[in-house]
Design a protein around this motif. Sequence first.
Motif, PDB file in Angstrom:
ATOM      1  N   LEU A  51       0.733   0.776   3.495  1.00  0.00           N
ATOM      2  CA  LEU A  51      -0.709   0.564   3.563  1.00  0.00           C
ATOM      3  C   LEU A  51      -1.331   0.527   2.163  1.00  0.00           C
ATOM      4  N   ALA A  52      -0.718   1.281   1.239  1.00  0.00           N
ATOM      5  CA  ALA A  52      -1.251   1.306  -0.118  1.00  0.00           C
ATOM      6  C   ALA A  52      -0.760   0.114  -0.931  1.00  0.00           C
ATOM      7  N   GLY A  53       0.120  -0.702  -0.344  1.00  0.00           N
ATOM      8  CA  GLY A  53       0.593  -1.894  -1.039  1.00  0.00           C
ATOM      9  C   GLY A  53       1.701  -1.635  -2.035  1.00  0.00           C
ATOM     10  N   THR A  54       2.393  -0.490  -1.896  1.00  0.00           N
ATOM     11  CA  THR A  54       3.477  -0.226  -2.834  1.00  0.00           C
ATOM     12  C   THR A  54       4.848  -0.443  -2.216  1.00  0.00           C
ATOM     13  N   VAL A  55       4.888  -0.853  -0.943  1.00  0.00           N
ATOM     14  CA  VAL A  55       6.142  -1.241  -0.308  1.00  0.00           C
ATOM     15  C   VAL A  55       5.869  -2.551   0.430  1.00  0.00           C
ATOM     16  N   PRO A  56       6.611  -3.605   0.123  1.00  0.00           N
ATOM     17  CA  PRO A  56       6.283  -4.904   0.726  1.00  0.00           C
ATOM     18  C   PRO A  56       6.756  -5.084   2.172  1.00  0.00           C
TER      19      PRO A  56
END
Lengths: 421, 282, 513
Positions: free
Chosen positions: A251-256
């Motif tokens: 959700l934080a955009g640090t895992v695609p």
Amino acid sequence: MRNRKSLKALAVSLALAVSFGVSLTPVHAASTEILVWADENRGPNLSKVIAAKGDWVAGYKVVIRTFSSFDALKAAVDAATDLTGPDIIIGANDWVPTGAKSGKLAPITLTAAVKAQFNASQFFDLSYKGKLYGIPLDINNVAMIYNTKLVTTKPTSFGDMVTYYKANKVAKGLKAGLCVAGGGMSWGAHGVFSALGADAYLMKKDGTVNYGQSFNPSVFGNNVKTYLLDSNKKSNGFFPATDTGCKDNFLAGTVPFAVIGNWEWADYVAKGFTMNLMPVPGATAGTYGKMFGSVNGALLTSYAAKHGSEAAAKSLLVNLFASTAGQVAYQTYEKRPPAEKGAQSSSVISDAQKGFGSSASLAGIPQIGAFLNNNKGGASYWDSAPAYWTAVLVDGKDAVKEARKLAAIWKTNVISGQADL
Amino acid sequence: MKWLRENLWRHVVGIFMVLFAIFPLYLVVISSINPSGSLQVTSFIPRELSWKNYQMLFNDPTIPYLTWMKNSLVISVTVAFLSVVISASSAFAFSRLKFKGKKSGIQLLLLIQMFPAILALSAVYVIMERVAVFAPHFGLGTQPGLLLVYLGGAMGVNIWLLKGFVDSIPAELDEAAKIDGASAMQTYWLIFVPLAAPVLAVVSLLSFIGTFNEFILARLFLVDMGSRTIAVGLQGFIGGQYSQNWGPFAAGSLIASVPIVAIFLSLQKYIISGLTAGSVKG
Amino acid sequence: MVAFFRGKLAFTLKVILLSIISALLILLALSAFGQKQYVIGIFIILVVFGANFTYLTKVSIPLKFFYPGLIFLLGFVVAPIVFTLTMSTYNYKTGNYIGKTEAITQIQKLAIEPDASGSTFDIIVGKYNGSESAILASDTVKKQYFIATYKERFDLNAADLKLNQYQVATQAPNFTALADSELAGADKLLSTSRFFYTSEYFVALEGFDVGALYRQKLNFLSERDAFQNISTGAIYEDNGKGNYANLDLPTEILEPGWRAPIWFENYSKLFLDPKVREPLIRVFIWTIVFAVSSVLTSFAFGLLLALALNKPIRGRRIYRSILILPYAMPSVMSILIWGGMFNTEFGAINQLLGTNIAWFQSVTFARVAVIVVNLWLGFPYFYLVSSGALQAIPSELNEAAAIDGATPRQIFSKITLPLLLRILSPLLIASFAFNFNNFNLIYLLTGGGPKSTLDGDIAGATDILISYTYQIAFGSFTQDLGLASAISVVIFLLVASISLYGIRKSKVLESFV
């Protein structure tokens, strides 16, 4: 003197007590209740259904008892006896083999018309030794989602994802490449196992289980080495060995890429993600890792007969839980994919849910509890699967050697699990 | 310089331990104002500040937070009071009266505490299930039933602790009473109880905290939403099959710990002297 | 005052109070008997007699003080222990859970098979000729209609019946349907009823409006206490371990089984079965290590703090207020928070240390983590008790020693510490006993892990005896309450004898006990 007085007092007090006691004897009415036990999510929603329409079985009152958590429900189910136990339990398909073996659950036979409303494999999930113990209620499955703000092209193979991760790790501050957000490192991660070549059991073309064969550990082990480990045989950070924090990071955009459960899609939509769902792509382009789908069921207990409410409980199972009207009413609140076909085509089912359904039909594998729960090989699938990730990704043990152990355990489980089918 | 030599190390130890003690609590505070509902620390300084989790506790009709709080307080206060009332007399007898088998009695009490009681879970369940059949108000699923079980469980520890405290009260006083012709019962009520009031209060405080924290039995016993205790209710936020709501859990725990912390802080001097009184012989 | 406690009034009050309590308890006991809960009923009666006997006679004065506490101990601590003892001699596990009579009922119920096509009927429950229990059955596909009683079947023509829009018969000659209100009362009877179809097949109810066709596969031979397979003739006899087993093929058993006494088999398994014994030994050793090091670290840190803050230095009150927070916070909460902090990828600990340690996946780190968390939970208590104890040590002692030329270190090691240990030893022992069974910590923090499952480990590296036993007794797929009970009993015997020996030998408790 004093002693005699005491004895007199004793006699007086006992006489008083007995007369008082006899005057009040409790009266018990005949049971016209059907008691249903459910967890903290399903219970309140079922209560709403019952509040809106109470006469699912004429002459009976349906009582829903909600437990504080799924664990608490499980603990109570384990401890309960027919004295205060429920008539129907809303529980996981896993509970069927143990419950049936111990005589806590009771079988039910359905008419052809009711059976036609469900997928046969869902009945299989709730059966033990050829007898059905409940009605499939909702479907749990997973699918892989990818973050389109990061990944512009849909990956076609496992390697695509790893390449993306390695190329953008530093630039985009990625904490991992692919992680499991829903269903844990055993159930949820089967798609990843399977994508790299390790299926819990192999299926023949005709849909039956291939008992003669298990997965090839050296192919799987070498895939793990290629994709998940670096040259020092340590984890390359692409795939974390635990599921903690996966959802937050996605959700934080640090895992695609993340494997997510169909029960929590709304959280992703709320954060502005589109439901780009697909199965985990396999090592060879165009293949996919197979994912489990399971059902939660409304299970009939053997206590119902003792309470004198078995026929009523069976009626409730058919009238409420196995009917389109009942499942639609329930899923309006619960918002999981219903198991019943009529309810599936109803408008309460969102597009996201359909996305899960389509990726499941692209690469699904029936979840056979008899094999997965079996531990004759030394450990059940549920215990051994996460142990593999830990051994290889954390402890740095040899991927192929550990894969051989894993293959041996799963093979034994499947073969000895046949007896419980 | 002398000040430094004598007191510096004291502050170093104190500050180090204070940081150790407070670090997790700081994280709880952060998670409770973090709207994403996760426990993950993205930074040690909160970037977003939201009262969402707190509002949920008080406004969501499906979360009867205040009722849970009330239940916990009622149950814990009752257990704290009754268990001390009951165990104090036993402790007095162990400490003051002479009788055969006293020594083995105390040892037995200690040993019983060492029995791995986890399987008692199923035993207690079975017993209370049976009680529920004939006395629905005291059996499984009721607060009085849970109360009885807690009282039973608290007995051993409390007698053991209280006995130590009682030993610390000078025996001369009750011996004097004995000479005056008072019976054991009279000595107990007229001399011992008033004297021991402070330590009784401390032990009941400890029982209170223990009961307030308990959730394994409570989650089996208190099923209905309105009868749950705070520990069970809060554990429900994170014991879900599929999801964990750390945000409301953190907020709820913080509020729940306020009364205990408040009692502790306001009575700390008293507690310290009480806690040790048991082990220090006059 | 004293006179009051001796007076007639006091005696009368006592008798009245006793009477009320006795009356209430006897009322309870009677309703227990009414519901066939004899054991509990008898226990309550004994409690009543005991109470009257204790408080109205002068047989034992100490008993007057012990009685209420004793009853609670007996009812909720000793009774579960006795229950555990009993369970340990039973085959009581998944598959052998219910009583024998229930098991027989269940086997009979399960030993029916549907006909080849799985026929089901829409039915209406009612009476035939006004008195005989019967069903009016409709097969809407085959257009087959009949009334079946327990003994007979009467085929009917659709023309004689009243059908609804689904072609289900709703009325028939000589048949009266039961009203909804009557159905509820008849449920118990109906769900065990078998309505005649042919000499082989019968119709049983699957709810109030559905019936299915079955035939019996197994017969119960009550005089032989055995089941017989009707088609093959195979006999299944009680194998003495809680199952009916095929005489010719003992591994083939009927499910469900029941809990049956097997005496010492659970115990012998502990010693003879290496799969049970070896993990147990490892877990036992770790339990001791865990409990001892938890007590020692908490005590050491608590004592250090107590020494540091034993002087009225600036800010002492603030230190003290913060330092007892871990003790005052609900521990369930703090343990779970610590669990999150130790997470490898996202946890605060790794972020703080700048490391990437997989705390809960590595044996050593997981054990360290468990002890660190327990230290956090435990040191405030020892800080409080140590500082109290320090204040209680007469300052003249230290002063005298200082005058005699002892260094502060000597004073501490020769005077303060031994005195403290003497004072605090009961609390240290109590703390050891508490940590020995510290289930919450392990269960909530690591769940007992890590576990090298692939190498055949059954117990996790941080599993202590109580969490391991819990796994065995209440695990997800196989539960063995019998074995778990046996483990509990053996553990208890071990710990009890070690402690008793320790108490006697060291005489630590001599003055205390």
